[in-house]
Design a protein around this motif. Sequence first.
Motif, PDB file in Angstrom:
ATOM      1  N   UNK A  29      20.509  47.577  40.255  1.00 20.73           N
ATOM      2  CA  UNK A  29      20.467  46.348  40.478  1.00 20.73           C
ATOM      3  C   UNK A  29      20.716  46.058  42.237  1.00 20.73           C
ATOM      4  N   UNK A  30      22.237  46.790  42.549  1.00 22.10           N
ATOM      5  CA  UNK A  30      22.676  46.615  43.836  1.00 22.10           C
ATOM      6  C   UNK A  30      21.372  46.884  45.154  1.00 22.10           C
ATOM      7  N   UNK A  31      20.372  47.415  44.427  1.00 25.79           N
ATOM      8  CA  UNK A  31      19.742  48.358  45.685  1.00 25.79           C
ATOM      9  C   UNK A  31      18.800  47.385  45.666  1.00 25.79           C
ATOM     10  N   UNK A  32      18.280  46.569  44.448  1.00 25.22           N
ATOM     11  CA  UNK A  32      17.402  45.198  44.485  1.00 25.22           C
ATOM     12  C   UNK A  32      17.725  44.111  45.158  1.00 25.22           C
ATOM     13  N   UNK A  33      19.234  44.321  45.978  1.00 21.80           N
ATOM     14  CA  UNK A  33      19.725  42.830  47.025  1.00 21.80           C
ATOM     15  C   UNK A  33      20.468  42.212  45.998  1.00 21.80           C
ATOM     16  N   UNK A  34      20.911  42.538  44.737  1.00 23.64           N
ATOM     17  CA  UNK A  34      21.577  41.593  44.158  1.00 23.64           C
ATOM     18  C   UNK A  34      22.844  41.540  43.692  1.00 23.64           C
ATOM     19  N   UNK A  35      23.482  40.798  43.630  1.00 23.91           N
ATOM     20  CA  UNK A  35      25.290  41.173  43.187  1.00 23.91           C
ATOM     21  C   UNK A  35      25.441  40.428  42.330  1.00 23.91           C
ATOM     22  N   UNK A  36      26.161  41.249  41.780  1.00 21.99           N
ATOM     23  CA  UNK A  36      26.309  41.713  40.195  1.00 21.99           C
ATOM     24  C   UNK A  36      27.673  40.543  40.092  1.00 21.99           C
ATOM     25  N   UNK A  37      27.498  39.905  39.000  1.00 18.22           N
ATOM     26  CA  UNK A  37      28.299  38.242  38.013  1.00 18.22           C
ATOM     27  C   UNK A  37      29.021  39.112  37.320  1.00 18.22           C
ATOM     28  N   UNK A  38      28.361  39.365  36.826  1.00 14.74           N
ATOM     29  CA  UNK A  38      28.891  40.142  34.969  1.00 14.74           C
ATOM     30  C   UNK A  38      28.350  40.934  34.599  1.00 14.74           C
ATOM     31  N   UNK A  39      28.830  41.381  33.451  1.00 18.25           N
ATOM     32  CA  UNK A  39      28.028  42.935  32.674  1.00 18.25           C
ATOM     33  C   UNK A  39      28.320  42.682  31.432  1.00 18.25           C
ATOM     34  N   UNK A  40      27.253  42.338  30.385  1.00 21.38           N
ATOM     35  CA  UNK A  40      27.637  42.438  29.413  1.00 21.38           C
ATOM     36  C   UNK A  40      27.246  43.794  28.497  1.00 21.38           C
ATOM     37  N   UNK A  41      27.783  44.234  27.379  1.00 19.87           N
ATOM     38  CA  UNK A  41      27.781  45.544  26.723  1.00 19.87           C
ATOM     39  C   UNK A  41      27.614  45.092  25.444  1.00 19.87           C
ATOM     40  N   UNK A  42      26.246  45.630  24.345  1.00 18.75           N
ATOM     41  CA  UNK A  42      26.294  45.771  22.972  1.00 18.75           C
ATOM     42  C   UNK A  42      26.277  47.595  22.407  1.00 18.75           C
ATOM     43  N   UNK A  43      25.824  46.913  21.662  1.00 20.00           N
ATOM     44  CA  UNK A  43      26.025  48.661  20.970  1.00 20.00           C
ATOM     45  C   UNK A  43      24.366  49.183  21.665  1.00 20.00           C
ATOM     46  N   UNK A  44      23.451  48.598  21.789  1.00 19.10           N
ATOM     47  CA  UNK A  44      22.257  48.773  22.229  1.00 19.10           C
ATOM     48  C   UNK A  44      21.368  48.444  23.705  1.00 19.10           C
ATOM     49  N   UNK A  45      22.799  47.499  23.916  1.00 17.87           N
ATOM     50  CA  UNK A  45      21.845  47.112  25.733  1.00 17.87           C
ATOM     51  C   UNK A  45      23.126  46.406  26.762  1.00 17.87           C
ATOM     52  N   UNK A  46      22.477  46.843  28.297  1.00 15.87           N
ATOM     53  CA  UNK A  46      22.836  46.483  28.561  1.00 15.87           C
ATOM     54  C   UNK A  46      22.465  44.884  30.021  1.00 15.87           C
ATOM     55  N   UNK A  47      22.718  44.508  29.973  1.00  8.86           N
ATOM     56  CA  UNK A  47      22.569  42.490  30.320  1.00  8.86           C
ATOM     57  C   UNK A  47      23.476  42.418  31.668  1.00  8.86           C
ATOM     58  N   UNK A  48      22.656  42.611  32.780  1.00 11.01           N
ATOM     59  CA  UNK A  48      23.138  42.439  34.081  1.00 11.01           C
ATOM     60  C   UNK A  48      23.895  41.158  34.457  1.00 11.01           C
ATOM     61  N   UNK A  49      24.122  40.423  34.674  1.00 13.49           N
ATOM     62  CA  UNK A  49      24.624  39.299  35.112  1.00 13.49           C
ATOM     63  C   UNK A  49      24.196  38.868  36.383  1.00 13.49           C
ATOM     64  N   UNK A  50      23.464  37.801  37.179  1.00 11.40           N
ATOM     65  CA  UNK A  50      23.619  38.266  38.907  1.00 11.40           C
ATOM     66  C   UNK A  50      24.971  36.719  39.107  1.00 11.40           C
ATOM     67  N   UNK A  51      25.470  37.309  40.114  1.00 10.36           N
ATOM     68  CA  UNK A  51      26.580  36.268  40.443  1.00 10.36           C
ATOM     69  C   UNK A  51      25.926  34.735  41.268  1.00 10.36           C
TER      70      UNK A  51
END
Length: 65
Positions: free
Chosen positions: A20-42
């Motif tokens: 995500x950082x290499x793509x030039x996006x800033x990480x706003x928040x991260x959601x973790x569930x049992x089967x996935x990782x969701x990264x929201x940009x800033x």
Amino acid sequence: MPRKRPTFSQTDLTRALKATKAAGLKVGRIELTDDRIVIHSASDAPAGPDSTYDTWKAKRDARSA
């Protein structure tokens, strides 16, 4: 009842964050569930404080010592 293990590891999360950082996006928040990782940009994150804790912390730090 035993807790179910996630299907991803900490290494998977680290790789996702680095990508995500290499793509030039800033990480706003991260959601973790049992089967996935969701990264929201800033840009997806709300403009104001994220929670009541952040509001409380901002007021507390604004006081003079």
